[in-house]
Structures are given as structure tokens and as C-alpha cells.
Design a protein around this motif. Structure first.
Motif, PDB file in Angstrom:
ATOM      1  N   VAL A 377      39.316  40.118  56.402  1.00 50.83           N
ATOM      2  CA  VAL A 377      40.043  39.838  57.635  1.00 50.83           C
ATOM      3  C   VAL A 377      40.880  41.062  57.971  1.00 50.83           C
ATOM      4  O   VAL A 377      41.500  41.671  57.100  1.00 50.83           O
ATOM      5  N   SER A 378      40.857  41.435  59.246  1.00 52.96           N
ATOM      6  CA  SER A 378      41.470  42.699  59.635  1.00 52.96           C
ATOM      7  C   SER A 378      42.505  42.503  60.715  1.00 52.96           C
ATOM      8  O   SER A 378      42.272  41.816  61.711  1.00 52.96           O
ATOM      9  N   ASP A 379      43.641  43.117  60.531  1.00 45.17           N
ATOM     10  CA  ASP A 379      44.647  43.270  61.571  1.00 45.17           C
ATOM     11  C   ASP A 379      44.171  44.398  62.486  1.00 45.17           C
ATOM     12  O   ASP A 379      43.120  44.993  62.266  1.00 45.17           O
ATOM     13  N   GLY A 380      44.932  44.709  63.528  1.00 48.54           N
ATOM     14  CA  GLY A 380      44.588  45.801  64.419  1.00 48.54           C
ATOM     15  C   GLY A 380      45.385  47.052  64.093  1.00 48.54           C
ATOM     16  O   GLY A 380      46.500  46.986  63.575  1.00 48.54           O
ATOM     17  N   GLY A 381      44.826  48.192  64.422  1.00 46.91           N
ATOM     18  CA  GLY A 381      45.492  49.468  64.180  1.00 46.91           C
ATOM     19  C   GLY A 381      44.476  50.554  63.877  1.00 46.91           C
ATOM     20  O   GLY A 381      43.274  50.300  63.757  1.00 46.91           O
ATOM     21  N   HIS A 382      44.952  51.785  63.725  1.00 49.39           N
ATOM     22  CA  HIS A 382      44.062  52.916  63.451  1.00 49.39           C
ATOM     23  C   HIS A 382      43.198  52.686  62.225  1.00 49.39           C
ATOM     24  O   HIS A 382      42.026  53.082  62.175  1.00 49.39           O
ATOM     25  N   PHE A 383      43.746  52.031  61.218  1.00 49.02           N
ATOM     26  CA  PHE A 383      43.086  51.859  59.925  1.00 49.02           C
ATOM     27  C   PHE A 383      41.817  51.006  59.996  1.00 49.02           C
ATOM     28  O   PHE A 383      41.067  50.926  59.011  1.00 49.02           O
ATOM     29  N   ILE A 384      41.545  50.313  61.118  1.00 47.18           N
ATOM     30  CA  ILE A 384      40.382  49.427  61.151  1.00 47.18           C
ATOM     31  C   ILE A 384      39.087  50.183  60.869  1.00 47.18           C
ATOM     32  O   ILE A 384      38.102  49.581  60.446  1.00 47.18           O
ATOM     33  N   GLY A 385      39.091  51.493  61.074  1.00 48.23           N
ATOM     34  CA  GLY A 385      37.891  52.256  60.780  1.00 48.23           C
ATOM     35  C   GLY A 385      37.504  52.224  59.317  1.00 48.23           C
ATOM     36  O   GLY A 385      36.315  52.210  58.980  1.00 48.23           O
ATOM     37  N   THR A 432      45.324  45.812  56.573  1.00 46.36           N
ATOM     38  CA  THR A 432      46.373  45.886  57.575  1.00 46.36           C
ATOM     39  C   THR A 432      47.113  47.211  57.443  1.00 46.36           C
ATOM     40  O   THR A 432      46.994  47.906  56.432  1.00 46.36           O
ATOM     41  N   GLY A 433      47.854  47.557  58.466  1.00 47.80           N
ATOM     42  CA  GLY A 433      48.656  48.766  58.431  1.00 47.80           C
ATOM     43  C   GLY A 433      50.114  48.461  58.173  1.00 47.80           C
ATOM     44  O   GLY A 433      50.515  47.295  58.123  1.00 47.80           O
ATOM     45  N   ASP A 434      50.923  49.503  58.032  1.00 46.76           N
ATOM     46  CA  ASP A 434      52.342  49.245  57.790  1.00 46.76           C
ATOM     47  C   ASP A 434      53.024  48.737  59.057  1.00 46.76           C
ATOM     48  O   ASP A 434      53.922  47.891  58.990  1.00 46.76           O
ATOM     49  N   ALA A 464      53.556  55.457  59.841  1.00 45.76           N
ATOM     50  CA  ALA A 464      53.437  55.743  61.279  1.00 45.76           C
ATOM     51  C   ALA A 464      52.598  54.675  61.955  1.00 45.76           C
ATOM     52  O   ALA A 464      51.867  53.918  61.314  1.00 45.76           O
ATOM     53  N   TYR A 465      52.748  54.614  63.285  1.00 46.40           N
ATOM     54  CA  TYR A 465      51.779  53.896  64.114  1.00 46.40           C
ATOM     55  C   TYR A 465      50.645  54.882  64.359  1.00 46.40           C
ATOM     56  O   TYR A 465      50.697  55.714  65.260  1.00 46.40           O
ATOM     57  N   GLY A 466      49.612  54.791  63.529  1.00 44.30           N
ATOM     58  CA  GLY A 466      48.607  55.838  63.461  1.00 44.30           C
ATOM     59  C   GLY A 466      47.861  56.078  64.763  1.00 44.30           C
ATOM     60  O   GLY A 466      47.578  57.231  65.125  1.00 44.30           O
ATOM     61  N   ALA A 467      47.504  55.003  65.464  1.00 37.10           N
ATOM     62  CA  ALA A 467      46.746  55.186  66.701  1.00 37.10           C
ATOM     63  C   ALA A 467      47.549  55.995  67.713  1.00 37.10           C
ATOM     64  O   ALA A 467      47.003  56.848  68.429  1.00 37.10           O
ATOM     65  N   GLU A 468      48.847  55.751  67.771  1.00 38.99           N
ATOM     66  CA  GLU A 468      49.694  56.475  68.725  1.00 38.99           C
ATOM     67  C   GLU A 468      49.891  57.931  68.292  1.00 38.99           C
ATOM     68  O   GLU A 468      49.861  58.846  69.124  1.00 38.99           O
ATOM     69  N   ILE A 469      50.066  58.126  67.005  1.00 34.94           N
ATOM     70  CA  ILE A 469      50.202  59.497  66.499  1.00 34.94           C
ATOM     71  C   ILE A 469      48.952  60.299  66.847  1.00 34.94           C
ATOM     72  O   ILE A 469      49.020  61.444  67.318  1.00 34.94           O
ATOM     73  N   ASN A 470      47.780  59.686  66.626  1.00 35.46           N
ATOM     74  CA  ASN A 470      46.528  60.409  66.821  1.00 35.46           C
ATOM     75  C   ASN A 470      46.221  60.668  68.293  1.00 35.46           C
ATOM     76  O   ASN A 470      45.548  61.647  68.615  1.00 35.46           O
ATOM     77  N   LEU A 471      46.682  59.792  69.170  1.00 33.50           N
ATOM     78  CA  LEU A 471      46.368  59.971  70.586  1.00 33.50           C
ATOM     79  C   LEU A 471      47.482  60.702  71.330  1.00 33.50           C
ATOM     80  O   LEU A 471      47.264  61.755  71.943  1.00 33.50           O
ATOM     81  N   TYR A 472      48.702  60.176  71.223  1.00 35.89           N
ATOM     82  CA  TYR A 472      49.796  60.727  72.022  1.00 35.89           C
ATOM     83  C   TYR A 472      50.561  61.832  71.308  1.00 35.89           C
ATOM     84  O   TYR A 472      51.062  62.757  71.945  1.00 35.89           O
ATOM     85  N   GLY A 473      50.630  61.748  69.968  1.00 39.53           N
ATOM     86  CA  GLY A 473      51.264  62.831  69.239  1.00 39.53           C
ATOM     87  C   GLY A 473      50.511  64.137  69.414  1.00 39.53           C
ATOM     88  O   GLY A 473      51.106  65.210  69.564  1.00 39.53           O
TER      89      GLY A 473
END
Length: 549
Positions: A377-385, A432-434, A464-473
Motif C-alpha cells: 500500500v502506497s502513500d503519495g509523494g516522490h518516493f512512489i517510484g 510512505t515518505g516523511d 524534504a517534500y521530494g516532489a517539490e524539491i525536484n520540480l520547483y527547487g
């Protein structure tokens, strides 16, 4: 005499055996009746959103509808994100809630019908004389349209005597959608096309699984000699894995996705063809003839050349009959491929350049150690990959991504309860992510309590919020709001009676091997607090970056 709430509970329990939620003023009489007068199992969660999430995960893991419950007002508004996810993911469930009295709203009441409607859920309100019948209507609506429904009990009605519980009618569900005469002609034409195809490709999604199309699709793949693949929510739907490329889109291996572009005919069953599955339009080559089979009114992607409206199992079986009538021979394409070479993943390094773990190597090692009989079972976030790329599962009901339909995070921990109830003999593995983990941390207790030694969680703790770091950072935006101070999830888990392990090097994952070797009844819930680098970007996220750059 039975109350209105007892009518709701008794009728619900005839069709639903699990209810998840939080008790409050608005649902106290309902829960009392459920506990004392029915055989249904009630599982308490610690946040109202968690009740909806658990019911959602229960359906995805079992195919059986479950219910959630919350009180009125703030209890109801807490469910809205999870309710929106279930709507967009087409997950049937019933949310039983308290509501304002029939005399009108009190200062703390809100327009719950309007709020439910705003996220796409229909509300049915029970009365003193129709509570049982209305409950059946809510169940029927949820199952027929594959959406959550809200069943509201007004506060001044909940405890009213209502007489003996009547024998309400059974829900009536629609039969599988059979193709129209016009679609039947398209199916015959498609059979001729497949009979002459040199490189046929079949893609199936969760809709094909829900239609029970797996066996028919397996026969169709054999008759045509097609290479197969699935969407992220349809993995494992084809029974023969020898010629299956795995998941399409950003979770797919590069070699496998390159082969898909060689297909001359691609037939898609029960998949919405969203931007991620379609690799933002790059999944198929321009010369590929794309045919979509679905119960949607029309094609769902502009690259579809032919659309056949019908049930996936019905259409696949009809295609097999047509191919047999034509005396068609398999293409022979799939016997020419080297599946192992095409589906190879990057193994990753032990440590990334910043000294934290490379999540690819962590995911690969965990995948080697996980019990074979598992539900992920997966939460959402960058780590889903990472889980989607490195942890294979046996069927679509063993990988569920609660949150991705609505692009939400923070729905991970309570999903463990629903999956554990649905698959009582399997190991439930949460990824899940942090960021999402902290949002749902109240239901870490629920996960530990409900799954026990059959449950474990992997927290991709990158600060970190990884998806945001990877896109907007990467675009130069301020990263301060995207960062999270290091959190000791292992310590949180240990405080709740689980075994918490901080993973800073791959050797620390030996604790997972030792845990998996023990009988489930003799071990606690396990949480792996994996300190991974935020600088290793998942391939699907690289696609998102490319499209948005």
C-alpha cells in the motif's frame, strides 16, 4: 424497539462486514447498534480521514465494499480529502455520518450535502420510516457507479424508535456492458487487424481487473502472440508473466518502453490512459494503431484511433472467438524478445554523493527480502517510484496507491488497516515518505494495532517534500518551505509498540531479513526509517520535470 440507527446498522451489515471510523456525537447510536446487534467488524482509526482511507484500501485489496463512519461537522469535514480520492479513483464505499437535525443547522453545523457534492459524492439522508431502504439505495449507488456515497443520519432522528428492521430489497447491479451492434462490427474489424499484426501489444488497467478480464486477456495474448504490459494499478492482470513488460509510463524500464514504441497495433483494456501511463504522450510511436476498450462514453486520449465501448472481459472473449473463426496464427513477436534485458533496473549505489542512502539500492534490497505473499500500500509523494519499480506484486489487488488519483499525500498509515482486514493472511507493506508520514502519524498507531506482525512500513526519510524539491527547487524557487527537519520515525514506532529501525546503510536492512524469517504471530509491526538522499530522482519524476521545464 430498534432505533433508526439500528435500522441503518443492521441493513448495512447484511452487505458490508467491515466498518472503519472515529466515534462522535453524530454516529454514537449507529456504532452502538453495529457493535451490539450485528456481526460486522468495527475498527477504530485515529483520524476521520483514516476511516475513509481504510474502507478505500479494503475494497482495492478485496473487491468487497466496506464502510467508514464519522460524526457531523468537523468530523465530516476531516474526511473530505480521502472522500475526494475515493471519488476520483472510482472506489465504492459508504460513509455513514451524523448530520444536522431536521429542524435546521446549529452553529457548528455545515452544509455537508453541498461539501460531499463538491468532491463528487452523493448523499442519501435517512428518515424514521425509510432508513433501511435508504441504506440499500446508498449501497446500490456505490456499487453500480463505483463511487463513494454518504449516508447521513440527522441528529434528532438517530435515536428515534423505528419498529422492527424490515427486509429491505437486495441491491440491483448492472450487468457487464455488452458492445452495441456498431461496436460489434469494430470488434470483428479489430480481430482481422490483430490477425495480420506483426508486433501486437496489449495493455490492461485496473478496469480490466475489476471486470474479471484476466483469463480472457491471457488467452487473447496467446492467440495473437502479443507482448503485454499494465498500468500501475493493473499490474499482474495478465496471467502469463513470461512476455509481460511490467508497468508502462514513468515506472517502466527504459528498454521495455522502447519496445512498446515498436508495436504496430496496441489494444488497451480498462485503462484511462492518463498522462503518466502515456509518458506524457510518448508511450506509443506515431505509426502505432491504438485501440481502446473501455466502459467510458468515449476515448480518453487523443492518440486513440478506434474506441470500442464495452466490458473488457466481454470484448476480449469476443476477440478470441473472432480470431479462432479466422484461423489466425500468433505473430511470433514475443518469442523474439529478451524480457530480462528489457526490464533491467538501475541497481543504484550504496550511498549517494551526500552520504545518505541511494533509494534505488534500498528499494532493490528490500524487494529481495520482502515476504512473497505481500500486499503493498502506497502513500503519495516522490518516493512512489521506488516501490513501483523494485517491488513486484502478484496481482492488482496487491498494489494500491491511495492518494495518487487526487494527487494527495498523508493517506498511507490508515490504508494498512483496510488492507490487513481484506487480506488477513498476507504481509501488508506500506511505503510512505516523511512528509506524508507526518500528516498521517496519528494512524501509525492504527497500523501497528491492526496489522501487528503482519505489517511493516518503509518510510523514505529524505528530510524534504521530494516532489517539490525536484520540480520547483531545480527551478530556483526557495527551498526552505520544502524542507523537513529529520524526524525519528523509528522512535515514534517503538513508542507505539512496533520495532523501529533506523536504516543508514544497507547492512541495517538485515533486520528485515530476521523479521521476515519469524512467524507473524511472534513478531511486532516493523518500521524501517530509511535515511535516503533527496538528490536521487525517480525516472517518473524526471519525466514530470522534463514536461514542466
Amino acid at each position: 424497539m430498534p432505533t433508526v440507527s439500528a435500522h441503518v446498522a443492521a441493513t448495512l451489515a447484511r452487505h458490508i462486514d467491515h466498518v472503519f471510523g472515529v466515534m462522535g456525537n453524530g454516529n454514537a447510536y449507529f456504532l452502538d447498534a453495529l457493535e451490539h446487534q450485528t456481526e460486522a467488524t468495527y475498527t477504530a482509526v485515529r483520524h476521520e480521514a483514516g476511516g475513509v482511507v481504510a474502507a478505500d484500501a479494503h475494497f482495492r485489496a478485496s473487491g468487497r465494499i466496506a464502510a467508514a463512519t464519522a460524526t457531523y461537522g468537523a468530523g465530516f469535514t476531516n474526511t473530505l480529502t480521502a472522500l475526494a480520492e475515493a471519488v476520483q479513483a472510482h472506489v465504492p464505499l459508504v460513509l455513514v455520518v451524523g448530520d444536522e437535525p431536521t429542524s435546521g443547522p446549529r452553529p457548528w453545523d455545515v452544509d455537508q450535502i453541498a461539501m460531499a457534492s463538491a468532491v463528487g459524492a452523493r448523499t442519501y439522508t435517512v428518515g424514521r420510516s425509510d432508513a433501511a431502504a435508504t441504506t440499500v439505495i446508498a449501497i446500490e449507488h456505490a456499487l453500480a457507479y463505483r463511487v463513494p456515497t454518504v449516508l447521513a443520519i440527522p441528529y434528532d432522528v438517530a435515536a428515534l424508535e423505528a419498529g422492527p428492521v424490515p427486509a429491505a430489497p437486495e441491491p440491483v447491479l448492472p450487468a457487464p456492458l455488452r458492445p452495441s451492434p456498431f461496436a460489434a462490427a469494430e470488434i470483428r474489424a479489430l480481430a482481422r487487424t490483430l490477425a495480420g499484426a506483426e508486433r501486437p501489444f496489449l495493455l490492461a488497467g485496473r478496469g480490466a481487473w475489476l471486470a474479471g478480464a484476466g483469463e480472457a486477456l491471457g488467452v487473447l495474448a496467446e492467440r495473437t502472440g502479443a507482448v503485454t504490459a499494465s498500468t500501475a494499478l493493473g499490474r499482474g492482470v495478465f496471467p502469463d508473466a513470461r512476455y509481460d513488460l511490467g508497468v508502462t509510463g514513468g515506472f517502466g524500464a527504459d528498454g521495455a518502453m522502447a519496445l512498446v514504441r515498436e508495436a504496430d497495433v496496441a489494444v488497451v483494456f480498462g485503462a484511462s490512459l492518463n498522462q503518466f501511463t502515456m509518458r506524457f504522450g510518448d508511450l506509443f510511436a506515431p505509426g502505432t494503431r491504438v485501440v481502446q476498450v473501455d466502459t467510458a462514453p468515449t476515448a480518453t486520449h487523443p492518440h486513440v484511433g478506434t474506441f470500442i465501448r464495452g466490458d473488457a472481459a466481454v470484448v476480449a472473449s469476443t476477440l478470441v472467438d473472432e480470431l479462432d473463426a479466422l484461423g489466425a496464427a500468433p505473430s511470433g513477436w514475443r518469442e523474439q524478445i529478451d524480457l530480462a534485458a528489457l526490464t533491467t533496473r538501475e541497481s543504484g549505489d550504496d550511498l549517494a554523493a551526500d552520504g545518505r542512502l541511494d533509494p534505488r539500492s534500498v528499494a532493490r534490497r528490500i524487494g529481495e527480502l520482502l515476504p512473497e505473499d505481500r500486499v503493498v500500500v502506497s502513500d503519495g509523494g516522490h518516493f512512489i517510484g521506488w516501490a513501483n519499480m523494485y517491488w513486484p506484486v502478484a496481482a492488482p489487488d496487491r498494489m494500491m496507491m491511495v492518494g495518487t488519483a487526487f494527487q494527495s499525500i498523508g493517506l498511507g498509515f490508515p490504508s494498512v488497516a483496510g488492507a490487513a482486514a481484506a487480506k488477513p493472511d498476507s504481509t501488508v507493506v506500506l511505503t510512505t515518505g516523511d512528509g506524508g508520514g507526518l500528516m498521517a502519524v496519528a494512524d501509525l498507531e492504527t497500523a501497528v494495532r491492526t496489522a501487528g506482525g503482519r505489517g511493516m512500513a518503509v518510510v523514505w526519510n529524505d528530510g524534504a517534500y521530494g516532489a517539490e524539491i525536484n520540480l520547483y527547487g531545480l527551478k530556483g524557487l526557495a527551498t526552505g518551505p520544502m524542507l523537513i527537519p529529520d524526524v525519528d520515525f523509528a522512535g515514534l514506532a517503538s513508542a507505539l509498540g512496533a520495532e523501529g529501525v533506523v536504516v543508514r546503510e544497507l547492512a541495517d536492512l538485515d533486520r528485515l531479513a530476521a523479521w521476515a524469517a519469524r512467524p507473524a504471530a511472534e513478531r511486532p509491526f516493523l518500521l524501517l526509517d530509511c535515511r535516503v538522499s533527496p538528490h536521487v530522482i525517480a525516472p517518473y519524476q524526471q519525466e514530470v520535470i522534463r514536461v514542466n521545464s
